[in-house]
Design a protein around this motif. Sequence first.
Motif, PDB file in Angstrom:
ATOM      1  N   ASN A  60       0.854  -1.237   0.088  1.00 50.94           N
ATOM      2  CA  ASN A  60      -0.147   0.138   0.154  1.00 50.94           C
ATOM      3  C   ASN A  60       0.802   1.182  -0.001  1.00 50.94           C
ATOM      4  OD1 ASN A  60      -2.188  -1.728   0.217  1.00 50.94           O
ATOM      5  ND2 ASN A  60      -2.549  -1.418   2.405  1.00 50.94           N
ATOM      6  N   SER A  61       1.862   1.118   0.885  1.00 46.91           N
ATOM      7  CA  SER A  61       2.715   2.373   0.927  1.00 46.91           C
ATOM      8  C   SER A  61       3.524   2.657  -0.393  1.00 46.91           C
ATOM      9  CB  SER A  61       3.634   2.275   2.132  1.00 46.91           C
ATOM     10  OG  SER A  61       2.953   2.053   3.257  1.00 46.91           O
ATOM     11  N   ALA A  62       4.113   1.737  -1.189  1.00 48.63           N
ATOM     12  CA  ALA A  62       4.671   1.501  -2.170  1.00 48.63           C
ATOM     13  C   ALA A  62       3.837   2.461  -3.073  1.00 48.63           C
ATOM     14  CB  ALA A  62       5.192   0.587  -2.584  1.00 48.63           C
ATOM     15  N   VAL A  63       2.526   1.894  -3.355  1.00 49.80           N
ATOM     16  CA  VAL A  63       1.660   2.426  -4.320  1.00 49.80           C
ATOM     17  C   VAL A  63       1.158   3.727  -4.143  1.00 49.80           C
ATOM     18  CG1 VAL A  63      -0.581   2.225  -5.286  1.00 49.80           C
ATOM     19  CG2 VAL A  63       0.648   0.119  -4.970  1.00 49.80           C
ATOM     20  N   LEU A  64       1.068   4.326  -2.848  1.00 50.29           N
ATOM     21  CA  LEU A  64       0.747   5.602  -2.570  1.00 50.29           C
ATOM     22  C   LEU A  64       2.016   6.524  -2.812  1.00 50.29           C
ATOM     23  CD1 LEU A  64      -1.539   5.181   0.569  1.00 50.29           C
ATOM     24  CD2 LEU A  64      -2.212   6.211  -1.731  1.00 50.29           C
ATOM     25  N   SER A  65       3.329   5.843  -2.429  1.00 46.60           N
ATOM     26  CA  SER A  65       4.406   6.863  -2.780  1.00 46.60           C
ATOM     27  C   SER A  65       4.640   7.003  -4.080  1.00 46.60           C
ATOM     28  CB  SER A  65       5.656   5.941  -1.980  1.00 46.60           C
ATOM     29  OG  SER A  65       5.406   5.808  -0.599  1.00 46.60           O
ATOM     30  N   VAL A  66       4.633   6.060  -5.058  1.00 44.34           N
ATOM     31  CA  VAL A  66       4.565   6.342  -6.400  1.00 44.34           C
ATOM     32  C   VAL A  66       3.746   7.191  -6.896  1.00 44.34           C
ATOM     33  CG1 VAL A  66       4.519   5.441  -8.729  1.00 44.34           C
ATOM     34  CG2 VAL A  66       5.697   4.263  -7.021  1.00 44.34           C
ATOM     35  N   ALA A  67       2.409   7.191  -6.445  1.00 44.82           N
ATOM     36  CA  ALA A  67       1.507   8.151  -6.977  1.00 44.82           C
ATOM     37  C   ALA A  67       1.923   9.843  -6.439  1.00 44.82           C
ATOM     38  CB  ALA A  67       0.060   7.887  -6.201  1.00 44.82           C
ATOM     39  N   PHE A  68       2.448   9.802  -5.306  1.00 45.24           N
ATOM     40  CA  PHE A  68       2.726  11.098  -4.461  1.00 45.24           C
ATOM     41  C   PHE A  68       3.871  11.690  -5.190  1.00 45.24           C
ATOM     42  CE2 PHE A  68       0.147  10.237  -0.833  1.00 45.24           C
ATOM     43  CZ  PHE A  68      -0.680  11.411  -0.710  1.00 45.24           C
TER      44      PHE A  68
END
Length: 84
Positions: free
Chosen positions: A59-67
């Motif tokens: 979850n954190s990796a996906v959100l980090s890429v989006a940010f």
Amino acid sequence: MRNHDGRLLVKNGAVDLHTQWDIILAYLVYALVRGAITGTYFYPFLDAGALGLGQVLINSAVLSVAFLAAGAAVVATGRRRSQG
């Protein structure tokens, strides 16, 4: 420094992608450590107790890429504006 409508102003190029990554990583570590200590997580997608650490990291990796993508767009826009 703040402008007349309250937005925070920084010098062009002051917030690069490396700095954005550092901020995201520091916040993630803080949120996970705080959650582990208190048993309360800021967001349900960070709840390692309920989801497991593996899912939280995904979850954190996906959100980090989006940010980071959003941040890259902001940085690119700022660079284009300063050149033209």
